[in-house]
Design an enzyme around this catalytic site. Structure first.
Site, short mmCIF file in Angstrom:
data_model
loop_
_atom_site.label_atom_id
_atom_site.label_comp_id
_atom_site.label_asym_id
_atom_site.label_seq_id
_atom_site.Cartn_x
_atom_site.Cartn_y
_atom_site.Cartn_z
N ASN A 17 -3.86 -6.64 -7.24
CA ASN A 17 -2.88 -6.52 -6.00
C ASN A 17 -2.87 -7.82 -5.14
OD1 ASN A 17 -2.46 -4.16 -7.29
ND2 ASN A 17 -3.55 -3.07 -5.45
N ASP A 18 -4.44 -7.98 -4.76
CA ASP A 18 -4.50 -9.22 -3.90
C ASP A 18 -4.84 -10.39 -4.65
OD1 ASP A 18 -4.31 -8.77 -1.16
OD2 ASP A 18 -5.84 -7.32 -1.43
N ARG B 187 -15.38 1.69 -1.82
CA ARG B 187 -15.29 0.40 -1.37
C ARG B 187 -15.52 0.36 0.31
NH1 ARG B 187 -9.54 -2.37 -1.99
NH2 ARG B 187 -9.10 -1.04 -0.20
N HIS C 270 0.78 -1.26 -0.03
CA HIS C 270 0.00 0.06 0.04
C HIS C 270 0.75 1.41 -0.24
CE1 HIS C 270 -3.08 -2.87 0.99
NE2 HIS C 270 -4.01 -2.01 0.29
N CYS D 278 -9.26 -2.61 -10.80
CA CYS D 278 -8.87 -1.34 -10.13
C CYS D 278 -7.51 -1.86 -9.32
CB CYS D 278 -9.91 -0.99 -8.95
SG CYS D 278 -10.26 -2.13 -7.82
N GLU E 206 -10.78 -10.36 -5.98
CA GLU E 206 -9.28 -10.52 -5.61
C GLU E 206 -9.09 -11.63 -4.97
OE1 GLU E 206 -8.70 -6.90 -3.27
OE2 GLU E 206 -10.49 -7.30 -1.89
C1 PEP Z 1 -6.31 -4.99 -5.07
O1 PEP Z 1 -6.29 -5.76 -4.10
O2 PEP Z 1 -5.95 -5.07 -6.18
C2 PEP Z 1 -6.97 -3.50 -4.52
C3 PEP Z 1 -7.41 -2.65 -5.26
O3 PEP Z 1 -7.27 -3.55 -3.24
P1 PEP Z 1 -6.04 -3.02 -2.12
O4 PEP Z 1 -4.62 -2.64 -2.98
O5 PEP Z 1 -6.27 -1.84 -1.43
O6 PEP Z 1 -5.92 -4.28 -1.28
MG MG Z 2 -7.16 -5.82 -2.31
#
Ligand code: PEP
Ligand code: MG
Length: 543
Positions: free
Chosen positions: A454-455, A332, A188, A502, A431
């Site tokens: 990302n997740d 979210r 993050h 996203c 995710e």
């Molecule tokens: C993701 O997991 O891609 C996402 C957009 O959420 P975050 O990065 O806040 O976990």
């Molecule tokens: Mg995420």
């Protein structure tokens, strides 16, 4: 001149001064001292320094943020002078012979525990304050010789690692770049750096912190991942030119504002932006995003020392919706847990927090937190075009529970004669591999999917997104990831839902064509990437 190499996660260059990030979680050891008078004196001096610091902060806050916001620092000054708190510390030093740091830390723990166990919300919130003042005294005890950089300096923040809450608490006007010993490109902190459009270099290795000093001049190259400390004049002029070129390229991209996101053969896609705070909406508008595809609402929780109230949340959501004047805003629900921890949630320590009680799992376990957020969201919905999105979904049952709670919230609002929009779209994040694989079952229940790459990458490739040693095993273009996105896109469309991406992969322009071919309807990226992605889309021919 010394060079360190890490991984650049945000392509930009910064020329400035090094600031070593100081954290107050110093390891406190209990030591028995011989000279108790000396130790009492140390405590007294540290306390006075802490009071001077607080007075300065109070005056700054009063001038910049008004009396209400400044008041907390006045309370801190009073708490530092509190007789019981002082007696507890001086007693541990004079009767038990402990060092001042340990005495302050013990008093901090017992007072914080006492406050936390009280029934009254106001008193509970004082636990964080007592920790805060104690940390300040401890930092004065241990770090009193640290030279402060002048306020005019623009800083390259160098740290072992930065938690998201630490990143957001930094003064953005003074931060030019982040350089961390550890960290990974999907963390993050890296995402925040991108959203602030400042260079970030991660994984430089811990020894770099021993070789650099506060105030040294340096260049952070977020393209190559190089940190150059005390650069020679030739290097400085090379980078000054590079900065000029980058600025010129960014200026050229501005010509794309107001243009459509359309391929050469006429395929259209929405390009939205990701934000973590109401303050980022300016950047969304400045970069001409078509909407907000992800508002990470958890930052409202991370910025606070207690649960944000329904009213506070309502105001934040309403402001974003109003500022976006009818453009889509997808908020979210909070994704606390894993690397985004807020002490007041009092979550148990977990061995595998990324696989633990986070996001929707907290909401479904502690529905009072969820309901407060949903009430604020629905109440704000009349001020714009709202979508609500739920993170970390793995099953049909979770969505059914969520929909039931939304229904309850709406009927409560009906009973109270409070208006809300009946056009709020509900969506889920894809995710987890589970969500992608059963996306045919999930799609009929929602209006949209948004792929959190990302997740999805972390869980599919079994690579902890926080672990900097896994970069080479974490192939973000892995076929498994792309197939899971493709499966989700097919299932969304065949069930009347739309699908966006996203996660950070949405901004990877080497994949834009592939995403368009999958039929992805929306890409949501950091505001500073909107025009770059638009530029790419406009050069693609799908025929
Ligand atoms: C993701 O997991 O891609 C996402 C957009 O959420 P975050 O990065 O806040 O976990
Ligand atoms: Mg995420």
């Amino acid at each position: 001149m010394i060079k360190f190499i890490g991984k650049g996660v945000c392509g930009a260059v910064a020329i400035g001064k090094i600031s070593l990030f100081k954290r107050n979680n110093i390891k406190i050891e209990s030591v028995k001292v011989d000279d108790k008078e000396y130790e009492l004196n140390r405590f007294e001096k540290a306390k006075q320094s802490a009071l001077v610091q607080l007075e300065e902060i109070y005056n700054k806050a009063l001038a910049e943020a008004g009396e209400d916001n400044a008041q907390i620092f006045e309370i801190h000054m009073m708490m530092i002078e509190d007789e019981d708190y002082n007696d507890a510390i001086t007693d541990m030093i004079s009767s038990q012979g402990f060092n001042a740091e340990y005495a302050v830390s013990s008093a901090s723990n017992s007072f914080a525990e006492m406050f936390s166990s009280m029934d009254d919300d106001y008193m509970q919130a004082r636990a964080a304050d007592v920790r805060d003042i104690s940390d300040r005294i401890i930092s004065c005890l241990t770090d009193s010789k640290t030279e402060q950089l002048s306020t005019e300096d623009k800083l390259i923040i160098c740290a072992d690692d930065l938690a998201p809450s630490e990143t957001i608490s930094l003064d953005k006007n003074k931060v030019l770049a982040f350089v961390t010993a550890y960290g990974s490109s999907n963390s993050h902190t890296a995402i925040l750096a991108k959203s602030m459009n400042i260079p970030a270099i991660i994984g430089v290795g811990e020894e770099f912190l021993e070789k650099i000093e506060d105030g040294q001049s340096a260049i952070a190259d977020g393209f190559s991942g190089e940190l150059i400390v005390i650069p020679d004049s030739e290097t400085v002029s090379f980078y000054e030119n590079k900065l000029k070129e980058d600025n010129a390229k960014n200026e050229a991209l501005k010509n794309l504002r107001g243009k459509e996101n359309i391929t050469l053969d006429g395929t259209r896609i929405d390009i939205f932006a990701n934000i973590g705070s109401v303050k980022n909406v300016d950047k969304v508008l400045e970069n001409d995003a078509g909407g907000i595809g992800l508002f990470r609402s958890e930052f409202l929780y991370l910025e606070n020392s207690d649960f944000p109230t329904e009213e506070e949340q309502f105001t934040a959501y309403k402001n974003v919706l109003e500022e976006m004047s009818g453009k889509k805003v997808i908020i979210r629900t909070m994704d606390i847990g894993a690397d985004k921890q807020a002490d007041y949630f009092n979550l148990d320590k977990e061995d595998n927090p990324a696989l633990g009680l986070r996001a929707i799992r907290i909401c479904l376990t502690r529905p009072e937190i969820f309901i407060t957020q949903l009430r604020a969201l629905y109440r704000a919905s009349i001020y714009g075009n709202l979508g609500i999105m739920f993170p970390m979904i793995t099953s049909v049952k979770e969505i059914e529970e969520i929909l039931e709670i939304c229904k309850q919230v709406k009927s409560e609002l009906d009973n109270e004669n409070i208006n809300y929009s009946d056009k709020v779209e509900l969506g889920i994040m894809i995710e987890t591999p589970a969500a992608a694989i059963i996306s045919d079952k999930l799609a009929p229940l929602v209006d949209f999917f948004s792929v959190g790459t990302n997740d999805l990458i972390q869980y599919t490739l079994a690579c902890d997104r926080q672990n900097s040693h896994l970069e080479r095993f974490c192939d973000t273009h892995h076929e498994a990831i792309l197939r899971l996105i493709e499966i989700s896109a097919k299932n969304a469309h065949s069930n009347g839902a739309w699908i966006g991406i996203c996660g950070e992969l949405a901004a990877d322009t080497t994949l834009t064509e592939r995403f368009l071919r999958m039929g992805i309807d929306e890409l949501s990226v950091s505001p500073s990437f909107v025009l770059k992605v638009r530029d790419k889309v406009r050069q693609i021919d799908l025929k």
